[in-house]
Design a protein around this motif. Sequence first.
Motif, mmCIF file in Angstrom:
data_model
loop_
_atom_site.group_PDB
_atom_site.id
_atom_site.type_symbol
_atom_site.label_atom_id
_atom_site.label_comp_id
_atom_site.label_asym_id
_atom_site.label_seq_id
_atom_site.Cartn_x
_atom_site.Cartn_y
_atom_site.Cartn_z
ATOM 1 N N ASP A 43 46.629 23.903 39.796
ATOM 2 C CA ASP A 43 46.110 24.225 41.120
ATOM 3 C C ASP A 43 46.073 22.974 41.981
ATOM 4 O O ASP A 43 46.461 21.877 41.549
ATOM 5 C CB ASP A 43 44.745 24.933 41.025
ATOM 6 C CG ASP A 43 43.621 24.049 40.498
ATOM 7 O OD1 ASP A 43 43.764 22.801 40.509
ATOM 8 O OD2 ASP A 43 42.569 24.598 40.101
ATOM 9 N N THR A 44 45.608 23.142 43.223
ATOM 10 C CA THR A 44 45.656 22.030 44.174
ATOM 11 C C THR A 44 44.645 20.931 43.851
ATOM 12 O O THR A 44 44.697 19.849 44.448
ATOM 13 C CB THR A 44 45.411 22.549 45.603
ATOM 14 O OG1 THR A 44 44.236 23.377 45.619
ATOM 15 C CG2 THR A 44 46.597 23.370 46.095
ATOM 16 N N SER A 96 49.501 25.052 42.999
ATOM 17 C CA SER A 96 50.360 24.017 43.577
ATOM 18 C C SER A 96 51.764 24.042 42.998
ATOM 19 O O SER A 96 52.751 24.072 43.723
ATOM 20 C CB SER A 96 49.727 22.633 43.330
ATOM 21 O OG SER A 96 50.640 21.595 43.571
ATOM 22 N N SER A 124 43.910 28.067 44.175
ATOM 23 C CA SER A 124 45.108 27.856 44.987
ATOM 24 C C SER A 124 46.116 27.053 44.166
ATOM 25 O O SER A 124 45.877 25.896 43.828
ATOM 26 C CB SER A 124 44.755 27.102 46.270
ATOM 27 O OG SER A 124 45.905 26.934 47.081
ATOM 28 N N HIS A 160 40.828 31.372 53.802
ATOM 29 C CA HIS A 160 41.629 32.592 53.734
ATOM 30 C C HIS A 160 41.361 33.484 54.951
ATOM 31 O O HIS A 160 41.721 34.658 54.948
ATOM 32 C CB HIS A 160 41.307 33.372 52.460
ATOM 33 C CG HIS A 160 41.823 32.718 51.221
ATOM 34 N ND1 HIS A 160 41.642 33.272 49.970
ATOM 35 C CD2 HIS A 160 42.513 31.584 51.013
ATOM 36 C CE1 HIS A 160 42.184 32.497 49.048
ATOM 37 N NE2 HIS A 160 42.713 31.465 49.661
ATOM 38 N N MET A 189 40.517 25.906 50.653
ATOM 39 C CA MET A 189 41.419 26.306 51.730
ATOM 40 C C MET A 189 40.993 27.679 52.263
ATOM 41 O O MET A 189 40.760 28.603 51.491
ATOM 42 C CB MET A 189 42.866 26.372 51.216
ATOM 43 C CG MET A 189 43.907 26.553 52.308
ATOM 44 S SD MET A 189 45.596 26.526 51.637
ATOM 45 C CE MET A 189 45.697 24.839 51.050
ATOM 46 N N ILE A 219 42.180 39.575 45.389
ATOM 47 C CA ILE A 219 42.624 38.385 44.649
ATOM 48 C C ILE A 219 41.904 38.333 43.308
ATOM 49 O O ILE A 219 40.671 38.365 43.243
ATOM 50 C CB ILE A 219 42.368 37.107 45.465
ATOM 51 C CG1 ILE A 219 43.242 37.115 46.734
ATOM 52 C CG2 ILE A 219 42.635 35.859 44.628
ATOM 53 C CD1 ILE A 219 42.956 35.997 47.702
#
Length: 417
Positions: free
Chosen positions: A28-29, A19, A17, A3, A1, A12
Amino acid sequence: MSHDTISQSISIVHPISLSHGRNAEVWDTTGKRYIDFVGGIGVLNLGHCHPGVVEAIRDQATRLTHYAFNAAPHAPYIELMNRLTAFIPVDYPVSGMLTNSGAEAAENALKIVRSATGRTAVIAFDGAFHGRTLATLNLNGKVAPYKQKVGVLPGPVYHLPYPSADNGVTCAEALKAMDRLFSVEIDVEDVACFIIEPVQGEGGFLALDIEFAQALRRFCDEKNIVLIADEIQSGFGRTGQRFAFSRLEIEPDLILLGKSIAGGVPLGAVVGRKALLDNLPKGGLGGTYSGNPIACAAALATLDAMNDEHLNMWGSQQEETIVSRYRAWRAQGISPYLGRLTGVGAMRGIELANADGTPAARQLTQLLSLARDAGLLLMPSGKSRHIIRLLAPLTIEAAVLEEGLDILQACLEKLTA
């Protein structure tokens, strides 16, 4: 994804990412599971999606999602302040105000002490972290990255060494530095307040020297200086008791709250002596979102879960597990980079150090990546970013805590020069 739409000035730690989460686990995703020793940086002492907090949020969202308290009071704010002030373990009458965050609590505390004392100077400590707003930046006892390129900061603010068995600074050394400060740098009569963390968070989970804390309390009483305890990270059970200042056997005049106050919903507070909180003129305190009804409902559910019996049990179980595992690692010599265990109670840090005692910051960066690949999320801290801060939820299941520590051990064993 992508940024690309997010400011590149935001750093970061873990490039994943997320979920969803449950207690001390997140996914995560891509569906990968992680054990979470970060806890939203100390926000999730009750874990992800605590059932009581989720139910309170859902219920409140059907009643009233928002009203600015200074426009018209609402019941959740009033009920929370009644419960919260009763939760503060001090003997004096307590009042306070709700804020959106810990940094906003610190900002309001500075306004309160200026009004009450007629003074402006603030004394903070090396290694401190009190927020990212312009005034709180100057309180922080560390330049990079917080103070870089932002120009002149609000002041006057002075810093003293933070005395702790965890950093080798003694009570006598800190008191000597304080004596020099008032002899050379500033008239003590100009000082409005001291602000101090009973256990430093960003600074590396360093526990304040008890003798110094008591000497500082006496000094503030003698000089009519306000003593502020920043419990934003150390509060709400992180050390195994309601607040970390209790172990110091002192009572601060003002207390800054945030992070785990509301189970993950943005909320903070400044509470303390009623005479201080009532000093500003009408309208001097307030805010549009401060004390939002949904955040208040989440905080009330948090307080329901945080009785002393639970806090003591959760804190002692986590402390015993962490300390025993650390001692075993030291005895086994699992890594030449395994340094000291810092902090108190369940608020613990693990230092990575070279053979000569210098910070092993490169190995900590290596450890973050190794652990993440193995399914464990860790958070760095310390002046040199060389101390792992362990912020697993207090409610973590025993088996999940052991699994996380197993991963940490395996990754420590893999560290290379």
